[in-house]
Design an enzyme around this catalytic site. Structure first.
Site, PDB file in Angstrom:
ATOM      1  N   ARG A  57       0.530  -0.834   0.044  1.00 62.12           N
ATOM      2  CA  ARG A  57       0.340   0.146   0.112  1.00 62.12           C
ATOM      3  C   ARG A  57       0.398   1.276  -0.211  1.00 62.12           C
ATOM      4  O   ARG A  57       0.208   2.205  -0.213  1.00 62.12           O
ATOM      5  CB  ARG A  57      -0.739  -0.292   1.300  1.00 62.12           C
ATOM      6  CG  ARG A  57      -1.805  -0.825   0.789  1.00 62.12           C
ATOM      7  CD  ARG A  57      -2.993  -0.801   2.322  1.00 62.12           C
ATOM      8  NE  ARG A  57      -2.887  -1.812   2.848  1.00 62.12           N
ATOM      9  CZ  ARG A  57      -2.559  -1.566   4.367  1.00 62.12           C
ATOM     10  NH1 ARG A  57      -3.838  -1.323   4.519  1.00 62.12           N
ATOM     11  NH2 ARG A  57      -2.142  -3.057   5.558  1.00 62.12           N
ATOM     12  N   TRP A 217       1.210  -4.806  -8.527  1.00 67.16           N
ATOM     13  CA  TRP A 217       1.948  -5.931  -9.310  1.00 67.16           C
ATOM     14  C   TRP A 217       2.535  -7.091  -8.126  1.00 67.16           C
ATOM     15  O   TRP A 217       2.060  -6.466  -7.014  1.00 67.16           O
ATOM     16  CB  TRP A 217       3.605  -5.288  -9.913  1.00 67.16           C
ATOM     17  CG  TRP A 217       4.519  -4.407  -8.575  1.00 67.16           C
ATOM     18  CD1 TRP A 217       4.532  -4.920  -7.218  1.00 67.16           C
ATOM     19  CD2 TRP A 217       4.595  -3.187  -8.083  1.00 67.16           C
ATOM     20  NE1 TRP A 217       5.220  -3.855  -6.814  1.00 67.16           N
ATOM     21  CE2 TRP A 217       5.195  -3.149  -6.484  1.00 67.16           C
ATOM     22  CE3 TRP A 217       3.648  -1.728  -9.041  1.00 67.16           C
ATOM     23  CZ2 TRP A 217       5.324  -1.328  -6.811  1.00 67.16           C
ATOM     24  CZ3 TRP A 217       4.711  -0.506  -8.512  1.00 67.16           C
ATOM     25  CH2 TRP A 217       5.130  -0.607  -7.786  1.00 67.16           C
TER      26      TRP A 217
END
Length: 359
Positions: A57, A217
């Site tokens: 995050r 990703w």
């Protein structure tokens, strides 16, 4: 609460009291309201910031938000999902992207995506039921290893799902090799570049967006320790152990651990060789703690589910292992919410919508 949060984090971007009055008028007239593009972007990014199971995050504020609320037909939704993959792939330099389609409206549930991710393989045991559904709908594939499942879209209640073949030019795949064992390539393993989650709804300020695929990703362990290694997934540890001639007669030889390391090493090596963005669990652990520090400087806590944040490989050797976190709050919004088959469209009453936007 959402409008107040937006105003607090975006000072000078309009009078929140005036905005609340506009929302109340919309709710009274239409039973719902519409987010501004800025509110939508902020809400999607904060939903990522609030995702207690995500270790990545740190870059929440760099999420590319595609406002596709005008796109409602399944054919067009599929086309935009494939474009999402192309944009996110970015020739291997993966971009975090979310594509937000039409929201639910009173009495008018929007379309949603049945696929767990925009890209999934038909022979993945966790997708077996979706492969069966696709074949029931007329799909003729699924006969070869690592064949990409079609995208499954549910147009709405009372109508059958539709399937769409995923174009080859929208899926970047990485063949897996090992830096020290040439024979690894003979296993024919591969994985895709973009992990785009598509079976969750996005909830912002009382509005539900049932189709909002998003991606970051990969962290290597997601592929090497879970997707390819879990016994209920591809269960490849015995195969890897055999390839490396490990003694599997006794678990105290730690053959599973050694096979797991070799498999994860192959994943990281292969993505790096292919020029595809991937993170290792040690680096990502440090980044997550940097995220906590940064959020703390802004006076915000970081909810985290320890069992999801700690990597499934060498957890005790990572920095995220040795501490506790603020507990996951199921009522925290904005958020990505797992749908259920019995209630894919959480209904929000006008009063709830107004309450969500109230000071």
């Amino acid at each position: 609460m959402f409008i107040c949060q937006y105003a607090a984090e975006n000072p000078g971007d309009g009078d929140p009291h005036q905005r609340l009055a506009e929302i109340r008028a919309e709710v009274e007239h239409f039973g719902t309201y519409e987010h501004t593009p800025k509110e939508l972007t902020f809400g999607a990014r904060v939903a990522w910031r609030n995702a207690a199971r995500c270790i990545g995050r740190l870059y929440w504020n760099n999420l590319t938000v595609r406002d596709l609320r005008h796109v409602t037909h399944p054919d067009d939704i599929a086309s935009e999902c494939f474009e999402h993959l192309r944009i996110a792939t970015n020739q291997g330099r993966i971009r975090p992207v979310i594509s937000i389609f039409a929201p639910d409206r009173p009495g008018q549930p929007a379309a949603w995506l049945l696929s767990e991710q925009l890209v999934r393989y038909a022979d993945d045991p966790s997708s077996a039921h979706k492969a069966v559904l696709a074949k029931d709908l007329g799909w003729k594939g699924g006969e070869t290893p690592f064949e990409v499942l079609p995208l499954l879209i549910q147009p709405g209640r009372g109508t059958p799902p539709k399937f769409y073949e995923v174009p080859k030019d929208s899926v970047l795949e990485v063949p897996l090799t090992h830096p020290h064992h040439p024979g690894f390539a003979t296993l024919g393993l591969r994985w895709y570049a973009v992990p785009a989650v598509s079976d969750m709804s996005l909830e912002i300020g009382g509005i539900t967006y049932p189709a909002a695929p998003f991606n970051g990703w990969y962290m290597g362990t997601e592929i090497g320790s879970r997707n390819l290694a879990d016994t209920e997934r591809y269960n490849l540890l015995p195969t890897i152990a055999n390839l490396f001639d490990l003694n599997t007669h006794n678990e105290r030889t730690l053959w599973k651990d050694r096979a797991l390391v070799e498999l994860n090493l192959a994943v990281l090596h292969s993505y790096e060789q292919a020029g595809v963005t991937i993170a290792d669990h040690h680096t990502e652990s440090r980044r997550f703690l940097a995220h906590i520090d940064r959020e703390g400087r802004h006076g915000r806590t970081v909810p985290a589910n320890w069992s999801w944040i700690v990597p499934p490989l060498s957890g005790g050797a990572t920095e995220v292992f040795h501490r506790y976190y603020h507990p996951e709050d199921p009522n925290l919004r904005p958020a990505f919410i797992h749908r259920t088959t019995t209630n894919p469209h959480p209904q929000t009453s006008p009063s709830q919508i107004e309450s969500s936007a109230a000071p």
